[in-house]
Design a protein around this motif. Structure first.
Motif, PDB file in Angstrom:
ATOM      1  N   PRO A 108       0.837  -1.211   0.000  1.00 33.95           N
ATOM      2  CA  PRO A 108       0.000   0.000   0.000  1.00 33.95           C
ATOM      3  C   PRO A 108       0.871   1.260   0.000  1.00 33.95           C
ATOM      4  CG  PRO A 108      -0.823  -1.590   1.588  1.00 33.95           C
ATOM      5  CD  PRO A 108       0.483  -2.133   1.095  1.00 33.95           C
ATOM      6  N   GLY A 109       0.441   2.253  -0.760  1.00 34.86           N
ATOM      7  CA  GLY A 109       1.209   3.487  -0.871  1.00 34.86           C
ATOM      8  C   GLY A 109       2.304   3.424  -1.908  1.00 34.86           C
ATOM      9  N   LYS A 110       2.511   2.231  -2.510  1.00 34.85           N
ATOM     10  CA  LYS A 110       3.548   2.048  -3.541  1.00 34.85           C
ATOM     11  C   LYS A 110       2.974   1.289  -4.740  1.00 34.85           C
ATOM     12  CE  LYS A 110       7.329   3.772  -1.615  1.00 34.85           C
ATOM     13  NZ  LYS A 110       8.187   4.775  -2.293  1.00 34.85           N
ATOM     14  N   LYS A 111       1.726   1.569  -5.088  1.00 36.08           N
ATOM     15  CA  LYS A 111       1.027   0.788  -6.089  1.00 36.08           C
ATOM     16  C   LYS A 111       1.210   1.309  -7.518  1.00 36.08           C
ATOM     17  CE  LYS A 111      -1.180  -2.250  -3.468  1.00 36.08           C
ATOM     18  NZ  LYS A 111      -0.931  -3.712  -3.588  1.00 36.08           N
ATOM     19  N   ARG A 112       1.843   2.458  -7.698  1.00 36.34           N
ATOM     20  CA  ARG A 112       1.932   3.027  -9.045  1.00 36.34           C
ATOM     21  C   ARG A 112       3.066   2.395  -9.838  1.00 36.34           C
ATOM     22  NH1 ARG A 112      -0.585   6.926 -11.527  1.00 36.34           N
ATOM     23  NH2 ARG A 112      -1.596   7.475  -9.560  1.00 36.34           N
ATOM     24  N   ASN A 159      -3.376   3.566 -11.784  1.00 33.88           N
ATOM     25  CA  ASN A 159      -2.027   3.533 -11.200  1.00 33.88           C
ATOM     26  C   ASN A 159      -0.939   3.267 -12.236  1.00 33.88           C
ATOM     27  OD1 ASN A 159      -2.893   3.971  -8.516  1.00 33.88           O
ATOM     28  ND2 ASN A 159      -3.426   1.802  -8.313  1.00 33.88           N
ATOM     29  N   PRO A 171       4.908  10.196  -5.394  1.00 36.12           N
ATOM     30  CA  PRO A 171       5.117   9.628  -4.051  1.00 36.12           C
ATOM     31  C   PRO A 171       4.635   8.188  -3.909  1.00 36.12           C
ATOM     32  CG  PRO A 171       3.312  11.220  -4.054  1.00 36.12           C
ATOM     33  CD  PRO A 171       3.972  11.333  -5.388  1.00 36.12           C
ATOM     34  N   ASP A 172       3.668   7.786  -4.761  1.00 38.11           N
ATOM     35  CA  ASP A 172       3.153   6.405  -4.644  1.00 38.11           C
ATOM     36  C   ASP A 172       3.813   5.456  -5.638  1.00 38.11           C
ATOM     37  OD1 ASP A 172       2.009   7.658  -6.825  1.00 38.11           O
ATOM     38  OD2 ASP A 172       0.028   6.762  -6.565  1.00 38.11           O
TER      39      ASP A 172
END
Length: 384
Positions: A112-116, A150, A176-177
């Protein structure tokens, strides 16, 4: 006029106590930047969590956040199709797809928070870059026409080399993601593949980008036409620094390309193969099995691929002691070739020794017959 002195209110706070052995090492000094030495020092007593996985293949780690990996292959070996598979895995395959049967071979693990996922293509024009992106959307979306939330795509072909680097830095700084960044091909963000300084610079850039931003980067690089080496000094440097290096090789007599680990810091996954369907999509071949490595008869060193020689020498280098003698090196050649290729005896081991000496992969130091003579191992001789 007489003013009354205000009454003092007794404090309810406990008095501050400082232990006699407190050295204040946990308090930073205001206004002073940490030195390079202080920033580089590692507190090995801390419990550090392992890096988070970004992608797995058959439950084994392909790449983690904070590292980069390298995909190598000759022209037209379908490297970009593999990139589409990887990006689709990290974005999430369409639920209705039957590409992987029950194996779930390729698993995206972005937290989560790194899905891109971001795709940067430095070689192709806008039409073909968009075509790659549409493959990804068709693998991840049953309809295949919608814009993925994403997923971002950039074409850097028309820009100067330094501008391509700046585009990548801007993507990283403003996303940021970001979890996975694919750079297809890394050769185009330097001006010379044989410039050692540029190769070192780019490898360090990849290490810095991934570590500081906790992302995984996958880079793509061509192999030489005449052999299986990654091209130039940049290939050598990236192989040395990458967490995982995989090769993509079309299989003769088959309509598939094999994906195989060449170097890896984690447990290796078994090779797999994929084909291109009539719809133009990459599809893993669930039933494909690699041909046996056991050759017919004893192979001489000239029959072995250079990547295999590099792996043999790298394994020897990690096991060899300081200033090894002739007998030490010969013994390890025999053991390592037996482990990686086929059982050999002393005679063929000596053939390998002579071959490596001729390729400057094993270098002798000292005079002949001198008891002080020793040898050094140089796997990079087969990556130049």
């Amino acid at each position: 006029m007489i003013t009354k002195k205000p009454k003092s209110i007794p404090s309810t706070k406990a008095p501050l106590t400082i232990p006699d052995n407190d050295d204040f090492s946990d308090i930073s000094i205001i206004g002073r930047e940490l030195s390079l030495l202080e920033r580089a020092k590692v507190d090995y007593t801390k419990e550090l969590p392992p890096p988070e996985a970004a992608l797995k293949v058959r439950d084994e780690i392909f790449g983690t956040l904070g590292n980069f990996s390298l995909v190598i292959g000759k022209a037209k070996s379908r490297k970009t199709f593999l990139m589409a598979l990887i990006m689709a895995a990290c974005l999430g395959f369409a639920k209705k797809t039957k590409l992987f049967g029950n194996m779930h071979m390729m698993q995206g693990c972005l937290p989560p928070g790194k899905k891109r996922v971001v795709f940067v293509d430095t070689e192709q024009g806008e039409y073909h870059v968009a075509k790659v992106a549409k493959r990804v959307t068709r693998l991840t979306d049953p309809v295949g026409n919608s814009k993925l939330e994403n997923f971002d795509v950039y074409g850097a072909r028309t820009f100067a080399t330094n501008e391509r680097v700046q585009i990548i830095e801007d993507i990283i700084a403003t996303t940021p993601d970001l979890g996975l960044l694919v750079i297809d091909g890394v050769r185009d963000i330097i001006t010379s593949i044989n410039d050692e300084e540029q190769a070192t610079f780019m490898a360090n850039k990849l290490l810095k980008w991934t570590e500081e931003n906790q992302i995984h980067i996958i880079t793509v690089l061509h192999q030489n036409k005449g052999d299986f080496n990654a091209r130039g000094h940049i290939g050598t440097e990236l192989i040395n620094k990458a967490e995982t290096t995989v090769s993509v090789t079309p299989q003769k007599g088959e309509d598939v390309s094999k994906v195989e680990i060449e170097y890896c810091r984690n447990k290796e996954f078994d090779p797999f193969a994929f084909r291109i369907t009539d719809d133009g999509l990459p599809e893993v071949d669930d039933g494909w099995m690699p041909k046996s490595k056991e050759p017919k008869g004893k192979q001489s060193p000239v029959d072995i691929g250079e990547l295999t020689h590099a792996k043999i020498l790298q394994q020897i280098k990690t096991k060899i002691g300081d200033k090894p003698k002739h007998s030490d090196v010969l013994s390890l050649i025999k053991l390592t070739v037996t482990d990686q290729l086929q059982p050999i005896g002393n005679t063929i081991a000596r053939d390998y020794f002579t071959y490596y000496m001729g390729e400057n992969a094993i270098i002798k130091h000292g005079k002949d017959r001198s008891p002080k003579a020793y040898y050094t191992i140089h796997p990079e001789a087969f990556n130049a």
